[in-house]
Write an enzyme that holds these catalytic residues in place. Structure first.
Site, mmCIF file in Angstrom:
data_model
loop_
_atom_site.group_PDB
_atom_site.id
_atom_site.type_symbol
_atom_site.label_atom_id
_atom_site.label_comp_id
_atom_site.label_asym_id
_atom_site.label_seq_id
_atom_site.Cartn_x
_atom_site.Cartn_y
_atom_site.Cartn_z
ATOM 1 N N ASP A 184 41.703 38.107 36.414
ATOM 2 C CA ASP A 184 41.987 37.265 36.817
ATOM 3 C C ASP A 184 44.067 37.385 37.035
ATOM 4 O OD1 ASP A 184 39.446 35.487 37.317
ATOM 5 O OD2 ASP A 184 40.198 35.309 35.388
ATOM 6 N N GLU B 107 38.255 29.864 45.243
ATOM 7 C CA GLU B 107 38.235 30.121 44.355
ATOM 8 C C GLU B 107 39.804 30.825 43.881
ATOM 9 O OE1 GLU B 107 36.478 31.162 40.664
ATOM 10 O OE2 GLU B 107 35.880 33.231 41.732
#
Length: 327
Positions: free
Chosen positions: A12, A228
């Site tokens: 991420d 997301e």
């Protein structure tokens, strides 16, 4: 493409250029006995590291600045320090992060430092009115800062269909709207206060439009709908909102004329990689544009042990993002 960081597992990646240097704010994957499930319980991250480097072509040595924030430092957090982001204003640096509170509900917190590499001191409470996961903070040319956030299934975004701050536990787990006529749930956005630590307004839902109809994407359009991993960047005066489609594993983007949208779907940036999730950032560094993402190649396919990678991207004459240099 080799992993950029190999001393620990990272995912991420939120990349930013501060003071001419590239900083990466990833989540920190670790070994766990928790079994894989669609709720994401196996992503049991407990702290954050910050990394920096001076160049990408060729990649310079990556500096690991060590642990800059951990679960035990944050009074309201119970577990799961998921994908973070960072921003700066007036000489301060802000680390934004999602985590489960003591009731197991995801909130978004902020921690502050005088240096981009931290360490960061967390505010004692989450941002008021925050929920779900994957905060991404974009600072516009006029200095206004906006937080984009949200994630389906384990990220709990689908639990807020009755309104901001109304958590509907019946939607907990790997669920989302579906069926004929159902619109996709949109990510969320709110302008931040001048001190970068609270929302300055009510949270809004973002609309992503299908280019062929001009209508909002359908919930069943899993190849294009938001799941997301929100990210915002600006190019030639246009706002590029990019995100992951989750269970179909694409990184895609949509373009608009306002930081609030609406955004019109523009195409794919990255095809599926090894591993379940795709989460990314896009940044201009030393005159070139770069896509940071992750996969599970280094761990030989272990889903919760991911590694940050980077590749160059370009724009064609129409402003479309392309992964091969235009002629």
């Amino acid at each position: 493409m080799a992993p950029l960081i190999t001393n620990i597992y990272t995912a991420d990646p939120s990349a930013h250029v501060f003071n001419g240097k590239l900083y990466i704010y990833p989540s920190h994957d670790r070994e766990t006995d928790i079994q894989f499930n669609d709720n994401g319980d196996q992503y049991d991250m407990a702290d954050y590291h910050v990394f920096s480097l001076d160049s990408l072509d060729p990649p310079s040595e990556v500096t690991d600045h060590g642990v800059v924030l951990k679960v035990e430092d944050i009074p309201w957090v119970s577990k799961q320090l998921w994908a973070p982001d960072a921003a700066t204003k007036d000489g301060k640096y802000y680390l934004y992060f999602p985590a489960r509170d003591k009731e197991g509900i995801f909130r978004i917190g902020v921690a502050v430092s005088d240096k981009p590499e931290g360490p960061f001191t967390p505010d004692p409470e989450p941002i008021k009115g925050s929920y779900s996961i994957d905060p991404a903070v974009f600072v516009d040319d006029d200095g206004s800062a906006y937080m984009y956030f949200g994630g389906l299934w384990g990220g709990q975004l689908q639990c807020y269909q009755k309104g901001n701050n109304i958590f509907d536990a019946e939607w907990s787990g790997p669920k989302e709207p579906s069926g004929s006529g159902a619109k996709a749930l949109g990510p969320r956005v709110a302008k931040l206060t001048d001190d970068m630590r609270q929302f300055a307004e009510e949270v809004r839902e973002i609309v992503i439009l299908a280019p062929e109809t001009g209508e909002p994407l359908a919930a069943d359009d899993h190849d294009r709908r938001f799941f997301e991993a929100a990210w915002m960047h600006k190019y030639n005066g246009k706002y590029y909102f990019s995100y992951s489609t989750g269970d179909t594993h694409y990184l895609v983007y949509a373009v608009g004329d306002s930081p609030y949208g609406p955004f019109t779907y523009g195409g794919r940036i990255l095809e599926p990689v090894l591993g379940w999730t795709t989460h990314h950032s896009i940044v201009e560094f030393q005159g070139r544009w770069w896509l940071f993402h992750h996969d599970c190649e280094l761990s030989k396919g272990v889903d919760h042990l991911r590694s940050v990678k980077v590749k160059e991207i370009w724009y064609d004459k129409d402003g479309k993002i392309v992964t091969e240099k235009p002629e």
